[in-house]
Design an enzyme around this catalytic site. Structure first.
Site, PDB file in Angstrom:
ATOM      1  N   GLY A  32       0.786  -1.225   0.039  1.00  0.00           N
ATOM      2  CA  GLY A  32      -0.021   0.079   0.018  1.00  0.00           C
ATOM      3  C   GLY A  32       0.872   1.301  -0.010  1.00  0.00           C
ATOM      4  O   GLY A  32       1.914   1.114   0.102  1.00  0.00           O
ATOM      5  N   THR A  33       0.158   2.343  -0.246  1.00  0.00           N
ATOM      6  CA  THR A  33       0.908   3.682  -0.193  1.00  0.00           C
ATOM      7  C   THR A  33       1.818   3.936   0.716  1.00  0.00           C
ATOM      8  O   THR A  33       2.733   4.308   0.822  1.00  0.00           O
ATOM      9  CB  THR A  33      -0.288   4.784  -0.240  1.00  0.00           C
ATOM     10  OG1 THR A  33      -1.072   4.686  -1.428  1.00  0.00           O
ATOM     11  CG2 THR A  33       0.480   5.989  -0.045  1.00  0.00           C
ATOM     12  N   LEU A  34       1.591   3.435   2.075  1.00  0.00           N
ATOM     13  CA  LEU A  34       2.062   3.596   3.325  1.00  0.00           C
ATOM     14  C   LEU A  34       3.591   3.199   3.248  1.00  0.00           C
ATOM     15  O   LEU A  34       4.700   3.923   3.546  1.00  0.00           O
ATOM     16  CB  LEU A  34       1.485   2.823   4.442  1.00  0.00           C
ATOM     17  CG  LEU A  34       2.150   2.875   5.691  1.00  0.00           C
ATOM     18  CD1 LEU A  34       1.169   2.797   6.835  1.00  0.00           C
ATOM     19  CD2 LEU A  34       3.186   1.547   6.193  1.00  0.00           C
ATOM     20  N   ASP A  35       3.884   2.008   2.313  1.00  0.00           N
ATOM     21  CA  ASP A  35       5.200   1.477   2.258  1.00  0.00           C
ATOM     22  C   ASP A  35       5.947   2.073   0.965  1.00  0.00           C
ATOM     23  O   ASP A  35       7.070   1.642   0.700  1.00  0.00           O
ATOM     24  CB  ASP A  35       5.292   0.219   2.431  1.00  0.00           C
ATOM     25  CG  ASP A  35       5.593  -0.343   3.820  1.00  0.00           C
ATOM     26  OD1 ASP A  35       6.517   0.364   4.356  1.00  0.00           O
ATOM     27  OD2 ASP A  35       5.347  -1.321   4.368  1.00  0.00           O
ATOM     28  N   LYS A  36       5.293   3.003   0.267  1.00  0.00           N
ATOM     29  CA  LYS A  36       5.876   3.049  -1.281  1.00  0.00           C
ATOM     30  C   LYS A  36       7.038   4.201  -1.015  1.00  0.00           C
ATOM     31  O   LYS A  36       6.952   4.858   0.124  1.00  0.00           O
ATOM     32  CB  LYS A  36       5.086   3.762  -2.111  1.00  0.00           C
ATOM     33  CG  LYS A  36       4.197   2.822  -2.840  1.00  0.00           C
ATOM     34  CD  LYS A  36       3.278   3.163  -3.861  1.00  0.00           C
ATOM     35  CE  LYS A  36       2.197   2.034  -4.347  1.00  0.00           C
ATOM     36  NZ  LYS A  36       1.252   2.870  -5.291  1.00  0.00           N
TER      37      LYS A  36
END
Lengths: 177, 177, 177, 177
Positions: free
Chosen positions: B23-27
């Site tokens: 998810g965006t959190l880890d990009k």
């Protein structure tokens, strides 16, 4: 638990009050003096980053918690008593956070409120801070806890009478293991 | 509530499992390609910033949630079932977070677990992110909730069957107001 | 060198013009779309961080340099020609920065100006960026160089006709070693 | 200018030495003590962010410049004299940066070197810092200047004997306007 009204455990965050008292969380570096100082609270910026902006924010004081007096604690307690909200999060310096928690727990007028104190070991404005994580835990603990006084630090919810700061490790711990 | 064992609401975080799915959190930004990409999870760094490092972290996959398949959801459910921990936080892309929550809620084998999904609208590594706040809310919700499947976003805990993402505002909302 | 007026090498920064054309340096993450996009330039914020706010800043366009056309380069050249300032720094995407440098070097009307192009491999707003360092090198190169067209990247000043981007390493290199 | 050897103005950065002496630039917040302290230099991280990693970095000391003694200045001068490199950048606290610049300018053994001092008003590790911009200006000034001792702050290159710190504004200014 059976005496609690159903509304005491709810997700409704619109009724949450955020009381700002200062502490490391809100300090910033003053480039002219070379010192860490208070200018204004950064709590609204933290809530805005998380799109969690429905909360009422009230700045009571901006103090290093080592400078807090019993008069300051009385001011905090009175703000909690006057608050229309049943759920209250208080940002506070870590060094005397437990003292303020004890003070609030001893107020019989606050028995029907959920009060959660939190703070930070590194100022929000300095980056790599624990401030946003801790504020998130405090808001969630206020939303989900029964009436009482709590501290949330390090991802843990502590009871006001079962917590101390381990100053050599920079973490909060239970008294009773 | 009376059927819950006492341990289902506890502050004991040592038994919490953090499952990473992407998810965006880890990009993060790849300077060579100019694209946002996954390299590795930043969850341990987020926990370390908050001195909340007792949790087990397991990376299941690093996927944009728009690319998630039912096979991926099966993988997530199986990891939850196999987990020794009763409390599980899952980091997940926001676009299909509710789909995965529904999938997990439909698993009878997960009825005795607390599962909280969260994510971020802005990657942790890009600064000014909601990731740390959201992870804090998810961990606290996992610690304080009864068994069930939840989503925490914007400082609110949602039931798995009462939440949708408002894509034009970038926030999560209840279905039933 | 003997043909240069003495003012061509000076520390006087008040006469420096900063022309903004876009590029990675000025991109930011759009939380709603999940894409890197342009909203406005961050050059004033970068100058303010460095207390170097005497410069004139003019935004010509906000474009990914892969989308830049010869018409855009003509616009940039005309802005340089019209500028009252003799020293000009241009922020620009890295992918076609050398093309624009060649275009400007071929303009006889610009023979009496110092023009320095720079950019970034990681957007300023995403943190851990090379943008501020590069802007610092470009402003100093504009202050200290003889008339000509230059690129500053990686702490090096390159002549417009002796530089290429090594896309696999993400650095700029001389053609003639 | 005609008396300068051609190598005195060059873009060749491989011969540049970065001497670290401390100052605000390298301070960081110590979460246990609540104080700004030195642990190690962040210069390599700053160079790495800019992909400008070819420089030699040597840490001489990590001192607040208010604590610098004449013995410290002698140490710095000796390191400059011993250096194989002709171009030297020195990171230094801002409060006595001009004192060290005067000291170095008075050393006849340094007459054939380019020495540029710089620093920061806000520590690199605290974010929103002027450190990277200033380091960029110093490296470029070292690459492009004739032999001499200089200070670069606020995007300006100052001569060692024509600069003072305006402590009330937090900027550096020329003595002779």
């Amino acid at each position: 638990m059976k005496d609690q009204p159903p509304s005491s455990i709810t997700d409704n965050q619109s009724e949450l009050l955020l009381l700002v008292t200062g502490g490391t969380l809100d300090k910033n570096y003053n480039a002219l003096s070379g010192e860490l100082e208070f200018s204004s609270t950064h709590a609204p910026q933290m809530l805005s980053q998380a799109n969690a902006s429905l909360h009422s924010v009230q700045t009571l004081m901006l103090k290093d918690s080592l400078d807090m007096t019993q008069a300051d604690r009385k001011t905090i307690a009175e703000a909690c008593i006057k608050a229309l909200q049943q759920k209250i999060v208080i940002t506070h310096g870590t060094d005397t956070m437990t003292d303020t928690a004890h003070y609030l727990k001893a107020c019989p007028e606050l028995a029907d409120k959920v009060i959660v104190l939190t703070g930070a070991m590194r100022p929000f404005m300095l980056g790599d801070s624990d401030a946003s994580f801790n504020l998130g835990t405090a808001i969630m603990a206020a939303n989900l806890s029964e009436n009482g006084v709590y501290i949330t630090m390090n991802g843990i919810r502590f009871e006001a009478d079962d917590v101390c700061k381990n100053k050599s490790l920079g973490i909060f711990e239970r008294l009773r293991r």
